[in-house]
Design a protein around this motif. Structure first.
Motif, PDB file in Angstrom:
ATOM      1  N   TYR A 167       0.821  -1.218   0.000  1.00 25.80           N
ATOM      2  CA  TYR A 167       0.000   0.000   0.000  1.00 25.80           C
ATOM      3  C   TYR A 167       0.854   1.268   0.000  1.00 25.80           C
ATOM      4  O   TYR A 167       0.328   2.364   0.162  1.00 25.80           O
ATOM      5  N   ASP A 168       2.181   1.086  -0.131  1.00 26.69           N
ATOM      6  CA  ASP A 168       3.096   2.225  -0.178  1.00 26.69           C
ATOM      7  C   ASP A 168       2.870   3.178   1.005  1.00 26.69           C
ATOM      8  O   ASP A 168       2.732   4.392   0.838  1.00 26.69           O
ATOM      9  N   MET A 169       2.884   2.609   2.197  1.00 25.33           N
ATOM     10  CA  MET A 169       2.573   3.397   3.398  1.00 25.33           C
ATOM     11  C   MET A 169       3.778   4.120   3.977  1.00 25.33           C
ATOM     12  O   MET A 169       3.619   5.069   4.754  1.00 25.33           O
ATOM     13  N   ARG A 170       4.989   3.659   3.634  1.00 25.33           N
ATOM     14  CA  ARG A 170       6.169   4.191   4.349  1.00 25.33           C
ATOM     15  C   ARG A 170       6.326   5.708   4.221  1.00 25.33           C
ATOM     16  O   ARG A 170       6.545   6.378   5.244  1.00 25.33           O
ATOM     17  N   PRO A 171       6.214   6.285   2.991  1.00 28.12           N
ATOM     18  CA  PRO A 171       6.391   7.741   2.900  1.00 28.12           C
ATOM     19  C   PRO A 171       5.350   8.508   3.729  1.00 28.12           C
ATOM     20  O   PRO A 171       5.702   9.470   4.409  1.00 28.12           O
ATOM     21  N   LYS A 172       4.105   8.056   3.695  1.00 26.28           N
ATOM     22  CA  LYS A 172       3.057   8.775   4.447  1.00 26.28           C
ATOM     23  C   LYS A 172       3.271   8.657   5.952  1.00 26.28           C
ATOM     24  O   LYS A 172       3.011   9.596   6.705  1.00 26.28           O
ATOM     25  N   LEU A 173       3.742   7.478   6.403  1.00 26.83           N
ATOM     26  CA  LEU A 173       4.008   7.293   7.838  1.00 26.83           C
ATOM     27  C   LEU A 173       5.144   8.220   8.274  1.00 26.83           C
ATOM     28  O   LEU A 173       5.082   8.846   9.344  1.00 26.83           O
ATOM     29  N   ALA A 174       6.193   8.313   7.411  1.00 22.73           N
ATOM     30  CA  ALA A 174       7.328   9.193   7.720  1.00 22.73           C
ATOM     31  C   ALA A 174       6.861  10.647   7.771  1.00 22.73           C
ATOM     32  O   ALA A 174       7.216  11.405   8.683  1.00 22.73           O
ATOM     33  N   GLU A 175       6.023  10.986   6.802  1.00 26.81           N
ATOM     34  CA  GLU A 175       5.492  12.352   6.743  1.00 26.81           C
ATOM     35  C   GLU A 175       4.668  12.665   7.996  1.00 26.81           C
ATOM     36  O   GLU A 175       4.676  13.792   8.506  1.00 26.81           O
ATOM     37  N   ALA A 176       3.968  11.643   8.520  1.00 26.69           N
ATOM     38  CA  ALA A 176       3.165  11.835   9.733  1.00 26.69           C
ATOM     39  C   ALA A 176       4.039  11.878  10.986  1.00 26.69           C
ATOM     40  O   ALA A 176       3.546  12.123  12.090  1.00 26.69           O
ATOM     41  N   GLY A 177       5.347  11.573  10.817  1.00 31.23           N
ATOM     42  CA  GLY A 177       6.275  11.703  11.951  1.00 31.23           C
ATOM     43  C   GLY A 177       6.617  10.400  12.640  1.00 31.23           C
ATOM     44  O   GLY A 177       7.227  10.401  13.715  1.00 31.23           O
ATOM     45  N   LEU A 178       6.262   9.263  12.038  1.00 32.32           N
ATOM     46  CA  LEU A 178       6.598   7.979  12.681  1.00 32.32           C
ATOM     47  C   LEU A 178       8.103   7.762  12.635  1.00 32.32           C
ATOM     48  O   LEU A 178       8.727   7.881  11.579  1.00 32.32           O
ATOM     49  N   ARG A 179       8.701   7.463  13.799  1.00 37.49           N
ATOM     50  CA  ARG A 179      10.158   7.247  13.873  1.00 37.49           C
ATOM     51  C   ARG A 179      10.424   5.814  14.305  1.00 37.49           C
ATOM     52  O   ARG A 179       9.687   5.240  15.108  1.00 37.49           O
TER      53      ARG A 179
END
Ligand SMILES: O=C([O-])CC(=O)C(=O)O
Ligand SMILES: [Mg+2]
Length: 230
Positions: A210-222
Motif C-alpha cells: 500500500y506504499d505506506m512508508r512515505p506517508k508514515l514518515a510524513e506523519a512523523g513515525l520514527r
C-alpha cells in the motif's frame, strides 16, 4: 403507514442473489461506498450462513407477531423476511413454526429487529436468522402493523424489494435500483483483494503493497532501536 399489505414489489434475480451472497456483507458494504450496513444488535443466531434475497418488509408492533403471519403469504422463493418494529422490542416473535411456514415457501431467511425463540431448532432446521435477541417470551396477535411498506431497521431505510445480504458479519441492504452497480463494484473489489491476498500470502508487507512508508514518515513515525530512557 399502518394497517396496509402491499402486494406488488420488485425482486432481484436468482443470479443477483447468488452473486451478492458469494461476495458477502463486508465486500458489498465497502463496494457501495460503506453504506447500508445494519447496526450490530441485529446479529446471526447461527454460524456460516450466507444469504441474499429480496426484502419482504414487515412493520410489527412490540410483543405482537400478527403481521408476520400476514407477511408469509406475500413471500416468494428466495425472499428474505425483514421485520422492523414500531418501537424497541426483544420479545420472541418468531420460532420454528413460522420458520416451517417460510421454508415451505422457499424463503431464504429472516432479519428481525426483535427476538426469536426455538433457536436450537431454527439452527437444526437450517433456517437462517439474524435477530436483535434470542428471547423465549411469547407474543400476541392483536395490533395491526403493515407488510411491504418502507421500514427503518438496524439504522437503515429498507424498501420492499431491496436486496438484503446477510452473513456472519451482519446484514447490509442494497437499494433495488443500484443492485447491478453494487455487484459490479463488489466484483472489482473481490479481484483486487485476490491479488493482495496472494502477495500477503507470499510474505509481502501491507506497508509496501500500500506504499505506506512515505506517508508514515510524513506523519512523523520514527523507528528507534531501543526504548528511549525517560
Ligand atoms: O408461535 C409463535 O408465536 C412464535 C413461535 O414460537 C413459532 O413460530 O414457533
Ligand atoms: Mg415456537
Amino acid at each position: 403507514m399502518i394497517g396496509v399489505v402491499v402486494r406488488n414489489r420488485p425482486s432481484i434475480t436468482a443470479d443477483q442473489a447468488r452473486s451478492l451472497a458469494a461476495m458477502g456483507v463486508a465486500t458489498v458494504h465497502e463496494a457501495q461506498g460503506r453504506t447500508g450496513l445494519f447496526l450490530p444488535p441485529i446479529a446471526p443466531i447461527q454460524r456460516d450462513a450466507s444469504i441474499a434475497g429480496s426484502a419482504v418488509t414487515v412493520l410489527a408492533q412490540p410483543g405482537d407477531n400478527w403481521m408476520l403471519h400476514v407477511a408469509v403469504e406475500q413471500c416468494r422463493p428466495g425472499d428474505i423476511l425483514v421485520v422492523a418494529c414500531t418501537t424497541e422490542n426483544t420479545d420472541g416473535m418468531f420460532g420454528d413454526l413460522l420458520a416451517t411456514s417460510l421454508m415451505s415457501r422457499g424463503v431464504a431467511g429472516l432479519v428481525i429487529d426483535a427476538g426469536v425463540r426455538d433457536s436450537a431448532e431454527l439452527r437444526r432446521m437450517g433456517f437462517a436468522v439474524w435477530a436483535r435477541a434470542v428471547h423465549a417470551r411469547g407474543t400476541v396477535k392483536a395490533t395491526l402493523g403493515s407488510v411491504n411498506v418502507p421500514v427503518v431497521i438496524g439504522g437503515q431505510y429498507v424498501k420492499p424489494g431491496d436486496a438484503i445480504v446477510a452473513d456472519d458479519d451482519g446484514v447490509v441492504v442494497v437499494p433495488h435500483a443500484t443492485v447491478e452497480s453494487a455487484i459490479a463494484a463488489a466484483r472489482k473489489r473481490v479481484l483486487n483483494e485476490e491479488a493482495k491476498r496472494a502477495r500477503l500470502a507470499a510474505g509481502e508487507l501491507g506497508l509496501d503493497i500500500y506504499d505506506m512508508r512515505p506517508k508514515l514518515a510524513e506523519a512523523g513515525l520514527r523507528y528507534v532501536d531501543d526504548l528511549p530512557n525517560e
